[in-house]
Design an enzyme around this catalytic site. Structure first.
Site, PDB file in Angstrom:
ATOM      1  N   MET A  63       0.815  -1.209   0.000  1.00 40.90           N
ATOM      2  CA  MET A  63       0.000   0.000   0.000  1.00 40.90           C
ATOM      3  C   MET A  63       0.856   1.270   0.000  1.00 40.90           C
ATOM      4  O   MET A  63       2.060   1.219   0.216  1.00 40.90           O
ATOM      5  CB  MET A  63      -0.933   0.000   1.219  1.00 40.90           C
ATOM      6  CG  MET A  63      -1.923  -1.146   1.236  1.00 40.90           C
ATOM      7  SD  MET A  63      -2.974  -1.161   2.704  1.00 40.90           S
ATOM      8  CE  MET A  63      -3.977   0.313   2.418  1.00 40.90           C
ATOM      9  N   HIS A  64       0.189   2.404  -0.261  1.00 42.97           N
ATOM     10  CA  HIS A  64       0.713   3.762  -0.042  1.00 42.97           C
ATOM     11  C   HIS A  64       1.759   4.226  -1.036  1.00 42.97           C
ATOM     12  O   HIS A  64       2.060   5.419  -1.102  1.00 42.97           O
ATOM     13  CB  HIS A  64       1.314   3.918   1.365  1.00 42.97           C
ATOM     14  CG  HIS A  64       0.486   3.380   2.468  1.00 42.97           C
ATOM     15  ND1 HIS A  64      -0.833   3.740   2.678  1.00 42.97           N
ATOM     16  CD2 HIS A  64       0.771   2.482   3.456  1.00 42.97           C
ATOM     17  CE1 HIS A  64      -1.301   3.106   3.731  1.00 42.97           C
ATOM     18  NE2 HIS A  64      -0.360   2.337   4.218  1.00 42.97           N
TER      19      HIS A  64
ATOM     20  N   ASP B 297      -2.706  -4.798   0.403  1.00 49.39           N
ATOM     21  CA  ASP B 297      -2.249  -6.102   0.888  1.00 49.39           C
ATOM     22  C   ASP B 297      -2.920  -6.534   2.185  1.00 49.39           C
ATOM     23  O   ASP B 297      -3.233  -7.715   2.369  1.00 49.39           O
ATOM     24  CB  ASP B 297      -0.729  -6.145   1.016  1.00 49.39           C
ATOM     25  CG  ASP B 297      -0.143  -5.012   1.831  1.00 49.39           C
ATOM     26  OD1 ASP B 297      -0.891  -4.200   2.408  1.00 49.39           O
ATOM     27  OD2 ASP B 297       1.107  -4.922   1.891  1.00 49.39           O
TER      28      ASP B 297
END
Length: 489
Positions: free
Chosen positions: A79-80, A237
């Site tokens: 992520m991110h 995830d």
């Protein structure tokens, strides 16, 4: 029997599963790719490496498979991370990853100048250094020429989905971690986009994780020998791992012991999380979840065993540790990459505390495992303070394979720890989401109820739990005592 592909785009490698509609894993393939550290605290990858590794892995996965039985593909992904493309769909710069710590200034600006109360109102979350919005501000301030070229902003797994389907899309669970999404109302926040100078047209279309966004592009289908394959957008995830471990009903909990560590609690409805230390995100089942994240979990054990001990034999290093559980007086603060929940401190660092001349290698190894468990309990306590009642937890990730670690978690948390029969987490969750998108199951809950089974349960021991309660209370005092030292060093 029809088959589905789940792709887990991780930090160190991509893992690809082929799963049938009964939930059996037919084949598994993984491919590693490099991670770059241009400066201390920075963490980057080349999105082209993700794509090339995935295509190479898919070719091996599909070798000797009846290709006409493969019906769908979906994703779980780190992520991110900030992926930016120009007008020609070329990657502008390496992706800035979730564990990159360069955005302390931008994170402080968002939390202190824009204000945490406003951020909570706009997005249901406060700013953390790993989130995407601070990264966008960093590029704007430090690489203005690159910022001016941006035509598409996406997350890591969405880059794969775009390359495979041609559809510029993301899902609500992954978008929740950008700090650009109005989580409660499940739409892009115009106010946050204005603050970050982001044109909403540069953001992907939002989908539920189990929704079909298109089909495999003809040229890629031809290269892989496949037909018209459903592409579902998939999930971040942690939400993907939650689906893969059956965490769909309200109050269900999953702990992930991967590179990072998370405590994930599914919620049927949006929950006002007033403290802001927990992430308040959308779930891959169309609902919501609360999550705490520590930036170093199994990566702490990997660092200790491989880099410091020079061993690499994780099983050998754990020999004899079961008898020491609850008896250790050495502590480890697992902040090797700074920390997110609950401290939100990029300056935090790892530390051993309590060593004496008699301290042994085994005690220090045990302290590393315990330190991660204590840090995860910080998130569990925040969830309880938000009204969550947690009676048990699933566990997944590489660290879940350790019997010692599962026993530590059960006793530090004081609840049973359940290991799923299939421990593939995000990739398995991605395959399940592909099944739902293709119509093999009517919804996520029906799929997880049928496909996710338990392997074993580790129960807490009353005496050991009481010992760990005292040790956890001591652990909680250690970061505050060192906070100013971290900043000075």
């Amino acid at each position: 029997m029809n088959k589905y592909i789940g792709i887990d785009l991780g930090t160190s490698s991509v893992k690809i599963l082929l799963v049938d509609t009964e939930g059996a894993i037919i084949k598994t393939v993984s491919r590693e790719y490099p991670i770059f550290y241009p400066q201390s605290g920075w963490s980057e990858q080349n999105p082209i490496d993700w794509y090339n590794s995935t295509i190479d892995g898919l070719k091996e996965l599909l070798n000797d498979v009846e290709l006409d039985t493969v019906k769908g593909i979906s994703f779980g992904g780190q992520m991110h991370g900030l992926v930016i493309l120009d007008e020609n769909d070329e990657v502008i710069r390496p992706a800035i990853l979730w564990n990159d710590g360069r955005t302390a200034k931008q994170t402080a600006y968002l939390n202190e100048v824009i204000g945490q109360d406003n951020l909570m109102d706009y997005t249901a979350n406060i700013a953390f250094a790993g989130f995407t919005a601070p990264k966008i501000l960093w590029v704007k301030e430090n690489e203005p020429n690159n910022f001016a070229r941006i035509r598409k902003i996406m997350l890591p797994k969405d880059y794969l989905a775009y390359r495979l389907s041609g559809t510029f899309a993301t899902d609500y669970s992954d978008a929740s971690g950008m700090l650009l999404l109005d989580v409660k109302n499940r739409c892009w926040s115009e106010k946050m986009c204005d603050i970050c100078s982001v044109n909403i047209d540069t953001l992907p279309t939002l989908f539920e994780s189990y929704e079909k966004i298109g089909t495999l592009l003809p040229e890629i289908a031809s290269e892989l020998g496949l037909g018209e394959i459903t592409i579902a957008i998939g999930a971040g995830d942690n939400a993907g791992a939650a689906i893969g471990t059956g965490i769909s009903k309200s109050g269900a909990c999953n702990v992930s012991l991967g590179t990072s560590g998370t405590v994930f609690i599914s919620q049927d409805h949006f929950v006002n999380n007033e403290c802001g230390a927990l992430h308040n995100f959308c779930h891959a089942n169309g609902k919501y979840h609360l999550m705490g994240c520590i930036l170093s979990a199994a990566s702490c054990n990997k660092w200790w065993v491989e880099e410091i001990l020079g061993s690499g034999d994780f099983r050998a290093e754990e020999d004899g540790l079961l008898s020491l559980v609850g008896e250790n007086d050495v502590y480890f603060l697992p902040y090797l990459m700074g920390e997110r929940t609950p401290h939100n401190d990029v300056d935090a660092k790892g530390a051993f505390i309590g060593m004496r001349p008699s301290t042994t290698r085994k005690e220090m190894t045990l302290a590393v495992l315990e330190g991660v468990a204590y840090a995860l309990r910080d998130s569990l306590e925040l969830a309880k303070s938000s009204g969550c009642k947690i009676d048990a937890t699933k566990v997944c990730g590489g660290g879940a394979k350790s019997e010692v670690w599962r026993k530590i978690l059960a006793n530090v948390f004081g609840i049973p720890v359940i290991r799923p029969l299939i421990e593939e987490g995000p990739a398995y969750g991605g395959a399940i989401l592909a099944m739902v998108a293709d119509g093999a199951y009517k919804n996520v809950e029906e799929a997880t109820d049928k496909l996710v089974k338990e392997k074993d349960i580790t129960y807490p021991d009353t005496e050991i739990t009481a010992k760990y309660e005292k040790k956890y209370q001591a652990f909680k005092k250690m970061y505050p005592a060192l906070k100013n030292v971290y900043k000075e060093t």
